[in-house]
Design an enzyme around this catalytic site. Structure first.
Site, PDB file in Angstrom:
ATOM      1  N   CYS A   1       0.823  -1.194   0.000  1.00 55.26           N
ATOM      2  CA  CYS A   1       0.000   0.000   0.000  1.00 55.26           C
ATOM      3  C   CYS A   1       0.871   1.263   0.000  1.00 55.26           C
ATOM      4  O   CYS A   1       1.809   1.397   0.775  1.00 55.26           O
ATOM      5  CB  CYS A   1      -0.949   0.095   1.182  1.00 55.26           C
ATOM      6  SG  CYS A   1      -2.060  -1.280   1.321  1.00 55.26           S
TER       7      CYS A   1
ATOM      8  N   ARG B   1       4.379  -0.196  -4.531  1.00 54.52           N
ATOM      9  CA  ARG B   1       4.089  -0.715  -3.199  1.00 54.52           C
ATOM     10  C   ARG B   1       2.850  -1.618  -3.183  1.00 54.52           C
ATOM     11  O   ARG B   1       2.602  -2.311  -2.201  1.00 54.52           O
ATOM     12  CB  ARG B   1       3.875   0.439  -2.213  1.00 54.52           C
ATOM     13  CG  ARG B   1       5.093   1.319  -2.058  1.00 54.52           C
ATOM     14  CD  ARG B   1       4.803   2.424  -1.078  1.00 54.52           C
ATOM     15  NE  ARG B   1       4.532   1.898   0.245  1.00 54.52           N
ATOM     16  CZ  ARG B   1       5.451   1.646   1.159  1.00 54.52           C
ATOM     17  NH1 ARG B   1       6.712   1.868   0.893  1.00 54.52           N
ATOM     18  NH2 ARG B   1       5.113   1.172   2.332  1.00 54.52           N
TER      19      ARG B   1
ATOM     20  N   TRP C   1      -2.265  -3.039  -1.690  1.00 49.56           N
ATOM     21  CA  TRP C   1      -1.878  -4.448  -1.767  1.00 49.56           C
ATOM     22  C   TRP C   1      -2.800  -5.147  -0.777  1.00 49.56           C
ATOM     23  O   TRP C   1      -2.709  -4.934   0.428  1.00 49.56           O
ATOM     24  CB  TRP C   1      -0.419  -4.622  -1.379  1.00 49.56           C
ATOM     25  CG  TRP C   1       0.087  -6.021  -1.566  1.00 49.56           C
ATOM     26  CD1 TRP C   1       0.518  -6.595  -2.723  1.00 49.56           C
ATOM     27  CD2 TRP C   1       0.216  -7.029  -0.552  1.00 49.56           C
ATOM     28  NE1 TRP C   1       0.902  -7.895  -2.495  1.00 49.56           N
ATOM     29  CE2 TRP C   1       0.725  -8.186  -1.173  1.00 49.56           C
ATOM     30  CE3 TRP C   1      -0.053  -7.072   0.810  1.00 49.56           C
ATOM     31  CZ2 TRP C   1       0.978  -9.370  -0.491  1.00 49.56           C
ATOM     32  CZ3 TRP C   1       0.194  -8.247   1.501  1.00 49.56           C
ATOM     33  CH2 TRP C   1       0.707  -9.384   0.859  1.00 49.56           C
TER      34      TRP C   1
ATOM     35  N   ASN D   1      -2.417   1.873   5.439  1.00 47.89           N
ATOM     36  CA  ASN D   1      -1.419   0.883   5.054  1.00 47.89           C
ATOM     37  C   ASN D   1      -1.095   0.074   6.291  1.00 47.89           C
ATOM     38  O   ASN D   1      -0.742   0.652   7.317  1.00 47.89           O
ATOM     39  CB  ASN D   1      -0.159   1.600   4.536  1.00 47.89           C
ATOM     40  CG  ASN D   1       1.020   0.665   4.397  1.00 47.89           C
ATOM     41  OD1 ASN D   1       0.856  -0.512   4.133  1.00 47.89           O
ATOM     42  ND2 ASN D   1       2.219   1.193   4.569  1.00 47.89           N
ATOM     43  N   GLY D   2      -1.238  -1.245   6.212  1.00 46.37           N
ATOM     44  CA  GLY D   2      -0.915  -2.077   7.370  1.00 46.37           C
ATOM     45  C   GLY D   2      -2.064  -3.021   7.682  1.00 46.37           C
ATOM     46  O   GLY D   2      -2.921  -3.270   6.838  1.00 46.37           O
TER      47      GLY D   2
ATOM     48  N   GLU E   1      19.361 -16.540  -6.029  1.00 43.95           N
ATOM     49  CA  GLU E   1      18.828 -15.253  -6.496  1.00 43.95           C
ATOM     50  C   GLU E   1      18.353 -15.363  -7.951  1.00 43.95           C
ATOM     51  O   GLU E   1      17.299 -14.838  -8.306  1.00 43.95           O
ATOM     52  CB  GLU E   1      19.913 -14.165  -6.349  1.00 43.95           C
ATOM     53  CG  GLU E   1      19.620 -12.843  -7.029  1.00 43.95           C
ATOM     54  CD  GLU E   1      18.405 -12.101  -6.491  1.00 43.95           C
ATOM     55  OE1 GLU E   1      17.792 -12.564  -5.517  1.00 43.95           O
ATOM     56  OE2 GLU E   1      18.065 -11.051  -7.070  1.00 43.95           O
TER      57      GLU E   1
ATOM     58  N   LYS F   1      14.492 -14.573  -9.074  1.00 46.16           N
ATOM     59  CA  LYS F   1      14.122 -13.592 -10.104  1.00 46.16           C
ATOM     60  C   LYS F   1      13.167 -14.221 -11.104  1.00 46.16           C
ATOM     61  O   LYS F   1      12.186 -13.609 -11.502  1.00 46.16           O
ATOM     62  CB  LYS F   1      15.362 -13.068 -10.868  1.00 46.16           C
ATOM     63  CG  LYS F   1      16.260 -12.129 -10.121  1.00 46.16           C
ATOM     64  CD  LYS F   1      15.722 -10.726  -9.989  1.00 46.16           C
ATOM     65  CE  LYS F   1      14.999 -10.511  -8.706  1.00 46.16           C
ATOM     66  NZ  LYS F   1      15.675 -10.262  -7.495  1.00 46.16           N
TER      67      LYS F   1
ATOM     68  N   GLU G   1       9.653 -14.862  -9.578  1.00 46.22           N
ATOM     69  CA  GLU G   1       8.806 -13.705  -9.286  1.00 46.22           C
ATOM     70  C   GLU G   1       8.372 -12.951 -10.537  1.00 46.22           C
ATOM     71  O   GLU G   1       7.269 -12.438 -10.566  1.00 46.22           O
ATOM     72  CB  GLU G   1       9.435 -12.774  -8.250  1.00 46.22           C
ATOM     73  CG  GLU G   1      10.702 -12.088  -8.649  1.00 46.22           C
ATOM     74  CD  GLU G   1      11.186 -11.120  -7.558  1.00 46.22           C
ATOM     75  OE1 GLU G   1      12.385 -10.866  -7.522  1.00 46.22           O
ATOM     76  OE2 GLU G   1      10.370 -10.619  -6.782  1.00 46.22           O
TER      77      GLU G   1
ATOM     78  N   HIS H   1      23.032 -35.350  -3.676  1.00 46.27           N
ATOM     79  CA  HIS H   1      22.331 -35.834  -2.477  1.00 46.27           C
ATOM     80  C   HIS H   1      20.811 -35.837  -2.668  1.00 46.27           C
ATOM     81  O   HIS H   1      20.074 -35.939  -1.704  1.00 46.27           O
ATOM     82  CB  HIS H   1      22.719 -34.978  -1.271  1.00 46.27           C
ATOM     83  CG  HIS H   1      24.192 -35.042  -0.966  1.00 46.27           C
ATOM     84  ND1 HIS H   1      24.773 -36.145  -0.398  1.00 46.27           N
ATOM     85  CD2 HIS H   1      25.191 -34.158  -1.211  1.00 46.27           C
ATOM     86  CE1 HIS H   1      26.087 -35.929  -0.280  1.00 46.27           C
ATOM     87  NE2 HIS H   1      26.358 -34.735  -0.772  1.00 46.27           N
TER      88      HIS H   1
ATOM     89  N   LYS I   1       6.348  -4.219  -3.517  1.00 49.75           N
ATOM     90  CA  LYS I   1       7.771  -3.927  -3.331  1.00 49.75           C
ATOM     91  C   LYS I   1       8.178  -3.962  -1.866  1.00 49.75           C
ATOM     92  O   LYS I   1       9.237  -4.447  -1.524  1.00 49.75           O
ATOM     93  CB  LYS I   1       8.047  -2.544  -3.927  1.00 49.75           C
ATOM     94  CG  LYS I   1       9.492  -2.116  -3.838  1.00 49.75           C
ATOM     95  CD  LYS I   1      10.330  -2.837  -4.854  1.00 49.75           C
ATOM     96  CE  LYS I   1      11.791  -2.448  -4.775  1.00 49.75           C
ATOM     97  NZ  LYS I   1      12.597  -3.508  -5.389  1.00 49.75           N
TER      98      LYS I   1
HETATM   99  C1  F6R Z   1      12.925  -9.912  -4.693  1.00 46.62           C
HETATM  100  C2  F6R Z   1      12.761  -8.866  -3.691  1.00 46.62           C
HETATM  101  C3  F6R Z   1      12.387  -9.279  -2.317  1.00 46.62           C
HETATM  102  C4  F6R Z   1      13.017  -8.333  -1.286  1.00 46.62           C
HETATM  103  C5  F6R Z   1      12.500  -8.666   0.123  1.00 46.62           C
HETATM  104  C6  F6R Z   1      13.135  -7.759   1.165  1.00 46.62           C
HETATM  105  O1  F6R Z   1      13.323  -9.372  -5.916  1.00 46.62           O
HETATM  106  O2  F6R Z   1      12.880  -7.704  -3.974  1.00 46.62           O
HETATM  107  O3  F6R Z   1      12.708 -10.606  -2.048  1.00 46.62           O
HETATM  108  O4  F6R Z   1      14.406  -8.452  -1.338  1.00 46.62           O
HETATM  109  O5  F6R Z   1      11.108  -8.503   0.165  1.00 46.62           O
HETATM  110  O6  F6R Z   1      12.854  -6.414   0.904  1.00 46.62           O
HETATM  111  P1  F6R Z   1      13.708  -5.270   1.576  1.00 46.62           P
HETATM  112  O7  F6R Z   1      15.083  -5.327   1.003  1.00 46.62           O
HETATM  113  O8  F6R Z   1      13.001  -3.998   1.233  1.00 46.62           O
HETATM  114  O9  F6R Z   1      13.703  -5.564   3.049  1.00 46.62           O
END
Ligand code: F6R
Length: 617
Positions: free
Chosen positions: A2, A27, A75, A102-103, A486, A490, A493, A509, A612
């Site tokens: 949000c 967000r 969100w 937000n929350g 990672e 990527k 997601e 294993h 985000k």
């Molecule tokens: C993946 C991604 C998330 C963030 C995670 C932590 O691309 O962006 O996995 O890394 O939600 O977010 P922050 O760094 O804002 O605590």
């Protein structure tokens, strides 16, 4: 989760709100809405789906010219992403109050029961609506909006940033925050509120970070801050150090593409002023801790989530190898709830781009209760994590708008390297020559990243070619292992395909059973000159999977011709220190995922179900 924006001033309020929401849409993008007060009349528009749907709604049903308003991009937590559940929510039978949130209001069920018993009608399935009705009711009783607002804030449990406008008080936006972000933008004859500075940076760079359990009374020509108990709070401004253009695509097809390309600059900015030309790391950011205290650290616990936790994994390799301090990396949400052993000699290092990830905030608060010192690696000025940590190493990656983290990750890794070298110096853990040589290698990273980017088309073409892949596996050893994870994250997601990252040595294993004819596997190959001699072991791992039908894409050091014989494709990256190679190896994986997602016609910047900044636990 949000995005929230508020405005009081002479500008066209709807434009200010929509502009702010556009910058905050990362967000959350399940629905969006605005409320304005014009000529003593409250008006709202809201719509499920992305912000563009709200813009169409406003184009069809224009809002009046107003000088005060609030806006929200959602969100969804409680209640599906529908028009009815979109914010703002209206309060009271006369519907004169609009509220955005937000929350999560954790005690909403009990508050709702109280309101239902009094005959209140609810228009949504959200937790938020209770707050709107409670404030409207308290205002009707007392005639004092600020007191009514404060009394309700004191009754709410959980996490909230709440903004309210009321048509009977058309000159003020009231705001409160507990466990969710809120920043004030100070203008000339106008003032702003936002979940972060992106909401208003095109209008002002003077900002104030609102503290925990504080209420803001925002008018065009004044800003007052109070505690939830009504005590006035003094606040200090800071200057936002990036401009509005940093948060726009600047001609790139997506924010993710731009942010991948931003990496040489983001890394250079993060290194700037912290690594001298001779390679010495001077990290003023951690001066709060004396050399003596640094020597007493007997363990470092890194807490982070998602991509940031992989930065933590890389930092672990660097800190243990260079500074010889034991490090464990923990997902913040697991750490907080498993009764971990933390002492006064434990240093907790929290890594977070947003600085607002609730899981990570809860972890550091818990660590502080147990007496640990908390350092943060954070990309966002004024963020809660920065406020609450004992020291902050800011990454200077600039705003990261795409949901999938790219430049924030590589800047976090670089910050981890600098911390490792600073700790190594304080503890005398390496020879000066070796330490300075690593510092100088760090200074080469922006140029090496530019070199990787100059050849990025190869990784992108491979991504496009794999658009129909059902699954992609990633293998790595040492720092290549978190980079493999990672790469898989990527792909999950933004391309919505099954992907997993494994430690290459672990394959035999169990996971090797997954390999069948044609399975694409991306392998991060360590340098052939690595002192730990991992190279031949990874080459053997490649042969094992090829023998079972895998199609291998290798990421290898320039000049490593041995790998070419065993892989379908090899992407070469420049030579660097074996631990620093993590920064170079991850970039082709970012480009691979971006191209694959684009080829599937997906929204790379705003993937489904995600937001985000994850401000709920
Ligand atoms: C993946 C991604 C998330 C963030 C995670 C932590 O691309 O962006 O996995 O890394 O939600 O977010 P922050 O760094 O804002 O605590």
């Amino acid at each position: 989760m949000c995005g929230i924006v508020g405005y009081v001033g002479p500008k066209a309020t709807v434009d200010v709100l929509i502009g702010g929401l556009r910058r905050l849409e990362y967000r959350g993008y399940d629905s969006a809405g605005v409320a304005v007060v014009a000529d003593g009349q409250l008006e709202t528009r809201k719509k499920a789906g992305k912000l563009v749907n709200l813009e169409h709604e406003i184009a069809e049903h224009p809002l009046p010219k107003a000088h005060i308003g609030i806006g929200h991009t959602r969100w969804a937590t409680h209640g599906a992403p529908t028009d009815g559940n979109a914010h703002p929510h209206l309060g009271g039978p006369a519907q004169k109050l609009a509220l955005i949130h937000n929350g999560i209001i954790e005690n909403f069920a009990e508050l709702k029961a109280e309101l239902l018993a009094e005959g209140t009608n609810f228009a949504s399935e959200t937790d938020t609506e209770v707050a709107a009705h409670l404030i409207a009711r308290a205002f009707e009783q007392s005639g004092d909006l600020k007191a009514a607002f404060a009394s309700v804030m004191n009754r709410l449990h959980g996490a909230f940033t709440i903004l309210v406008v009321h048509q009977d008080q058309p000159d003020v936006v009231l705001a409160a925050r507990r466990n969710a972000p809120l920043v004030i933008g100070l203008g000339d004859g106008e003032n702003f509120l936002g979940s972060d500075v992106a909401a208003f940076v095109e209008h002002t760079k003077r900002a104030v970070s609102v503290g925990q359990d504080e209420i803001v009374v925002l008018k065009a020509d004044s800003v007052e801050v109070f505690g939830f108990d009504g005590t006035p709070v003094n606040f200090t401004e800071f200057e936002v150090n990036w401009d509005a253009s940093a948060a726009s695509k600047g001609g790139w097809p997506s924010f993710m593409a731009k942010e991948i390309a931003d990496q040489p600059q983001a890394i250079a900015d993060t290194l700037m002023g912290r690594v001298r030309a001779d390679g010495r790391v001077v990290l003023d950011d951690i001066q709060q801790m004396s050399t003596e205290q640094i020597r007493e650290i007997d363990r470092i616990i890194i807490v982070a989530c998602g991509t940031a936790s992989y930065a933590g994994d890389v930092a672990k390799y660097a800190i243990e190898k260079w500074a010889r301090i034991p490090v464990q990396v923990e997902l913040s949400h697991e750490f907080r709830y498993r009764n971990p052993i933390v002492t006064q000699n434990t240093l907790v290092l929290a890594i977070s781009q947003s600085g607002e990830t609730m899981d990570t905030l809860m972890a550091i608060r818990y660590a502080q209760e147990l007496g640990a010192k908390v350092f943060a690696i954070c990309n966002t000025q004024g963020a809660t994590l920065a406020r609450e940590s004992d020291a902050v190493i800011y990454t200077h990656a600039g705003p990261e708008v795409a949901v999938a983290s790219t430049k924030a990750l590589t800047s976090q890794i670089v910050a981890g390297y600098m911390l490792a070298l600073a700790l190594a110096e304080a503890r005398g853990a390496m020879t000066e020559d070796a330490r300075l040589a690593l510092g100088r290698e760090l200074l080469q990273l922006p140029a090496s990243v530019s070199e990787v980017l100059a050849n990025i088309d190869q990784a992108s073409a491979l991504g496009t070619a794999h658009a129909n892949a059902k699954s992609v596996l990633f293998l790595g050893r040492n720092v290549g292992y978190p980079i493999a994870m990672e790469g898989a994250l990527k792909l999950k997601e933004i391309a919505y395909i099954h992907a997993e990252g494994f430690a290459a040595g672990e394959l035999k294993h169990g996971p090797i059973a997954l390999i069948e004819e044609g399975q694409p596997v991306i392998v991060i190959v360590p340098s052939p000159n690595d002192v730990d001699s991992l190279h031949p072991k990874v080459v053997s791992n490649i042969q094992e999977i090829r023998a079972r039908g895998a199609k291998v894409i290798a990421i290898a050091e320039a000049g490593d011709e041995t790998v070419s014989q065993y892989a379908e494709s090899v992407i070469f990256v420049p030579k660097t220190d074996s631990i620093m190679a993590a920064v170079l190896d991850v970039i082709p994986l970012q480009a691979f995922a971006l191209a694959l997602s684009t080829a599937k016609g997906l929204d790379v910047d705003q993937p489904r179900n995600l937001a985000k900044s994850v401000t709920v636990e």
